[in-house]
Design a protein around this motif. Sequence first.
Motif, PDB file in Angstrom:
ATOM      1  N   SER A   1       0.831  -1.199   0.000  1.00 40.22           N
ATOM      2  CA  SER A   1       0.000   0.000   0.000  1.00 40.22           C
ATOM      3  C   SER A   1       0.867   1.249   0.000  1.00 40.22           C
ATOM      4  O   SER A   1       2.096   1.189   0.023  1.00 40.22           O
ATOM      5  N   ASN A   2       0.222   2.406  -0.010  1.00 38.79           N
ATOM      6  CA  ASN A   2       0.916   3.690  -0.016  1.00 38.79           C
ATOM      7  C   ASN A   2       1.312   4.152   1.388  1.00 38.79           C
ATOM      8  O   ASN A   2       1.922   5.209   1.544  1.00 38.79           O
ATOM      9  N   LEU A   3       0.958   3.351   2.394  1.00 34.26           N
ATOM     10  CA  LEU A   3       1.177   3.767   3.779  1.00 34.26           C
ATOM     11  C   LEU A   3       2.504   3.228   4.321  1.00 34.26           C
ATOM     12  O   LEU A   3       2.810   2.039   4.189  1.00 34.26           O
ATOM     13  N   LEU A   4       3.272   4.109   4.957  1.00 36.75           N
ATOM     14  CA  LEU A   4       4.481   3.732   5.666  1.00 36.75           C
ATOM     15  C   LEU A   4       4.383   4.221   7.099  1.00 36.75           C
ATOM     16  O   LEU A   4       3.804   5.273   7.364  1.00 36.75           O
ATOM     17  N   ALA A   5       4.979   3.472   8.017  1.00 32.78           N
ATOM     18  CA  ALA A   5       5.180   3.936   9.389  1.00 32.78           C
ATOM     19  C   ALA A   5       6.667   4.203   9.543  1.00 32.78           C
ATOM     20  O   ALA A   5       7.477   3.286   9.398  1.00 32.78           O
ATOM     21  N   ILE A   6       7.039   5.461   9.794  1.00 33.04           N
ATOM     22  CA  ILE A   6       8.448   5.835   9.804  1.00 33.04           C
ATOM     23  C   ILE A   6       8.804   6.565  11.101  1.00 33.04           C
ATOM     24  O   ILE A   6       7.982   7.282  11.683  1.00 33.04           O
ATOM     25  N   VAL A   7      10.047   6.359  11.546  1.00 32.09           N
ATOM     26  CA  VAL A   7      10.562   7.016  12.743  1.00 32.09           C
ATOM     27  C   VAL A   7      11.963   7.531  12.433  1.00 32.09           C
ATOM     28  O   VAL A   7      12.808   6.784  11.927  1.00 32.09           O
TER      29      VAL A   7
END
Length: 368
Positions: free
Chosen positions: A58-64
């Motif tokens: 998908s187009n969603l990322l979880a980034i830190v």
Amino acid sequence: MANQSSSYPILCASFNQDNSCFAIGTRNGFKIFDCNTGRLLYQRDVGAFIIVEMLYRSNLLAIVGAGEQPSLSPRRLCLFNIINGTALRELNFLTSILSVRVTRKRLIVVLQEQTYIYDVNNLEIKRIIDTVPNLKGLCAFSTSLENPYLALPASTMNGSVLVYKVIDLNTHCEVHAHRSPLAAIAFSSNGMYIATASEQGTIIRVHLISDATKSYSFRRGTYPSTIFSLSFGPSTDLPDILLATSSSGSVHVFSLGLDQNERSRKSNSFLGSIMPGSVSDVLDPAHHLVFHHVFTAGVKSDAVVRKIDKASGSSMSEHIALRATVSVITFSGYFQEYGFRLNHKNEATWTLEHEYNLLTAIAEETTS
């Protein structure tokens, strides 16, 4: 899988849930690659990142961020849309984020002494779990719809694991796996099994989640070694193989598809009569294959089993029992794809089929 040491050009690396893509974080930004082709799909050069997690394709990322600039605090989780390059939501915490896992229903955020479980659709907090100090941010999250489990360390003194149901938010069981603290945890793709390794790294154990019973124990080696990653082969039932990478630069393949008749013969032997089955498995080298010098010793790595074909298929050679595709990311900056073949005599071949430099890759269309 994050690494904050400046000795590696890659700070984090992770495969998505179906192992079709992977993401890396560097001091310059982050990149997303296609596992099948090695092609760079997306990159964004905005600073250092220690966590980049995908939600399938998908187009969603979880980034830190790595905290090297104020806008990329390690205490802030950003849900990022790669299509328009904007932050959809941000979550801020009092301490640094050590690990993140995401599925279509749940978002897991691991801090040193707490783990947050969110509804991924509205980011409502479903539960906050107080944990033992988890300095490495160790966790495993099953993406199976039938068995959506979360595993976290239960002790800093030994290798116990607490398993939670992330949908009804109850504790499922505690697995007592090792005498030493944990170094790695992984669920099988069907969520039925959990593999663990301790900081000693000499024994790999596999437990059945339904009743927390030990199914397999394998001896990786005699001398201690750091286990960087564990990965089961894809399967709807008992996985065929379990993969481990270690600080020795080796990839270890353990066979789980042990014939039931062979188990019966083993239990009727003199050794089997005085030892439990799991212990005799430790002493059986026939179900442990080692491939040395796959990457430089000491360099962190992550590896997964992406595809498996078994001998029942008509396209398989009659001499081949199992064929697998294994993908390896090294934190020194390379992606390697190996072909693994195992015959009916338990003889294996290991062939490097593709290798790509992740740091020099250029996207066909860059959106940064």
